[in-house]
Design a protein around this motif. Structure first.
Motif: not given
Length: 125
Positions: A33-54
Protein backbone atom coordinates in the motif's frame (compact mmCIF):
# COMPACT_ATOMS: atom_id res chain seq x y z
CA UNK A 1 -7.77 -24.63 -18.07
CA UNK A 2 -9.77 -24.68 -14.83
CA UNK A 3 -7.98 -25.13 -11.50
CA UNK A 4 -9.17 -28.00 -9.29
CA UNK A 5 -11.14 -26.88 -6.25
CA UNK A 6 -9.03 -26.08 -3.20
CA UNK A 7 -9.99 -27.25 0.26
CA UNK A 8 -11.17 -24.59 2.66
CA UNK A 9 -9.17 -23.35 5.61
CA UNK A 10 -8.53 -26.22 8.04
CA UNK A 11 -9.00 -24.39 11.34
CA UNK A 12 -8.41 -27.66 13.24
CA UNK A 13 -4.84 -28.18 11.93
CA UNK A 14 -2.65 -28.31 15.03
CA UNK A 15 0.23 -25.82 15.10
CA UNK A 16 3.50 -27.48 14.07
CA UNK A 17 6.70 -25.92 12.76
CA UNK A 18 6.76 -27.90 9.52
CA UNK A 19 9.16 -27.10 6.65
CA UNK A 20 7.13 -28.20 3.64
CA UNK A 21 9.79 -27.54 1.00
CA UNK A 22 8.92 -26.06 -2.39
CA UNK A 23 5.29 -25.54 -3.32
CA UNK A 24 3.78 -25.08 -6.76
CA UNK A 25 0.59 -23.55 -5.32
CA UNK A 26 -0.28 -20.22 -6.95
CA UNK A 27 1.11 -17.21 -5.09
CA UNK A 28 1.00 -13.66 -6.35
CA UNK A 29 2.90 -10.48 -5.72
CA UNK A 30 1.62 -6.92 -5.67
CA UNK A 31 2.96 -3.56 -4.56
CA UNK A 32 2.42 -2.77 -0.89
CA UNK A 33 0.00 0.00 0.00
CA UNK A 34 2.85 2.42 0.76
CA UNK A 35 4.75 1.48 -2.40
CA UNK A 36 7.90 0.60 -0.45
CA UNK A 37 7.61 -3.14 -0.80
CA UNK A 38 5.80 -6.17 -2.10
CA UNK A 39 2.99 -8.27 -0.65
CA UNK A 40 3.18 -11.98 -1.42
CA UNK A 41 -0.15 -13.75 -1.00
CA UNK A 42 -1.79 -17.09 -1.56
CA UNK A 43 -3.05 -20.07 0.43
CA UNK A 44 -0.93 -21.92 2.98
CA UNK A 45 -0.02 -25.36 1.59
CA UNK A 46 -0.72 -26.96 5.00
CA UNK A 47 -3.87 -25.36 6.48
CA UNK A 48 -5.08 -23.76 3.20
CA UNK A 49 -5.75 -20.44 4.98
CA UNK A 50 -5.26 -17.16 3.13
CA UNK A 51 -1.82 -15.79 3.95
CA UNK A 52 -0.11 -12.53 2.98
CA UNK A 53 3.36 -11.28 3.89
CA UNK A 54 4.81 -7.86 3.16
CA UNK A 55 8.49 -7.53 2.25
CA UNK A 56 10.06 -4.07 2.15
CA UNK A 57 12.55 -3.24 -0.59
CA UNK A 58 16.14 -3.07 0.58
CA UNK A 59 15.75 -4.91 3.88
CA UNK A 60 18.37 -7.50 4.78
CA UNK A 61 17.32 -10.94 3.64
CA UNK A 62 15.42 -9.68 0.60
CA UNK A 63 18.30 -9.95 -1.83
CA UNK A 64 19.41 -6.31 -1.82
CA UNK A 65 22.69 -5.04 -0.43
CA UNK A 66 24.04 -1.90 1.13
CA UNK A 67 23.41 0.14 4.25
CA UNK A 68 22.24 3.17 2.24
CA UNK A 69 19.61 1.04 0.52
CA UNK A 70 18.41 -0.28 3.88
CA UNK A 71 18.31 3.16 5.52
CA UNK A 72 16.52 4.93 2.69
CA UNK A 73 14.15 2.08 1.83
CA UNK A 74 15.18 2.46 -1.80
CA UNK A 75 15.61 -0.79 -3.60
CA UNK A 76 15.02 -2.57 -6.82
CA UNK A 77 11.82 -2.06 -8.71
CA UNK A 78 9.16 -4.62 -7.74
CA UNK A 79 9.54 -6.46 -11.04
CA UNK A 80 13.13 -7.33 -10.11
CA UNK A 81 12.28 -8.97 -6.77
CA UNK A 82 10.62 -12.16 -8.03
CA UNK A 83 13.82 -14.24 -8.04
CA UNK A 84 14.65 -13.12 -4.49
CA UNK A 85 11.13 -13.84 -3.27
CA UNK A 86 11.21 -17.39 -4.64
CA UNK A 87 14.40 -18.00 -2.62
CA UNK A 88 12.82 -16.73 0.62
CA UNK A 89 11.27 -19.05 3.20
CA UNK A 90 7.61 -18.05 3.58
CA UNK A 91 5.55 -18.73 6.71
CA UNK A 92 1.85 -19.27 7.31
CA UNK A 93 0.36 -15.98 8.45
CA UNK A 94 -3.29 -16.95 8.06
CA UNK A 95 -4.11 -15.05 11.27
CA UNK A 96 -5.93 -17.99 12.86
CA UNK A 97 -4.58 -19.13 16.23
CA UNK A 98 -4.35 -22.84 15.42
CA UNK A 99 -4.52 -25.31 18.35
CA UNK A 100 -1.25 -25.42 20.36
CA UNK A 101 -0.04 -22.07 18.94
CA UNK A 102 2.79 -20.99 21.28
CA UNK A 103 2.31 -17.66 23.01
CA UNK A 104 5.64 -16.47 21.59
CA UNK A 105 5.06 -17.62 18.00
CA UNK A 106 6.50 -15.19 15.46
CA UNK A 107 3.52 -15.68 13.10
CA UNK A 108 -0.13 -16.39 13.86
CA UNK A 109 -0.88 -19.41 11.71
CA UNK A 110 -0.40 -23.17 11.54
CA UNK A 111 3.42 -23.08 11.78
CA UNK A 112 4.14 -24.22 8.23
CA UNK A 113 6.93 -22.78 6.11
CA UNK A 114 7.74 -23.26 2.43
CA UNK A 115 9.52 -21.86 -0.61
CA UNK A 116 7.73 -20.80 -3.78
CA UNK A 117 8.47 -22.37 -7.15
CA UNK A 118 6.75 -19.52 -9.01
CA UNK A 119 5.27 -16.13 -8.32
CA UNK A 120 2.91 -14.21 -10.57
CA UNK A 121 1.83 -10.59 -10.63
CA UNK A 122 -1.69 -9.53 -9.84
CA UNK A 123 -4.33 -10.67 -7.42
CA UNK A 124 -4.21 -14.14 -5.88
CA UNK A 125 -7.28 -16.30 -6.10
Amino acid sequence: MTEPPRPGHDFTAVYAEDELGPTALPFTRRASADGHGIVVEGNCPRCHGRTATEYHHGLPGTGTKGLLTWLTGAGPEPGNDTADLTREVHFCECGHPHPNLPADAAFVGCGASWRLTALSSGNAT
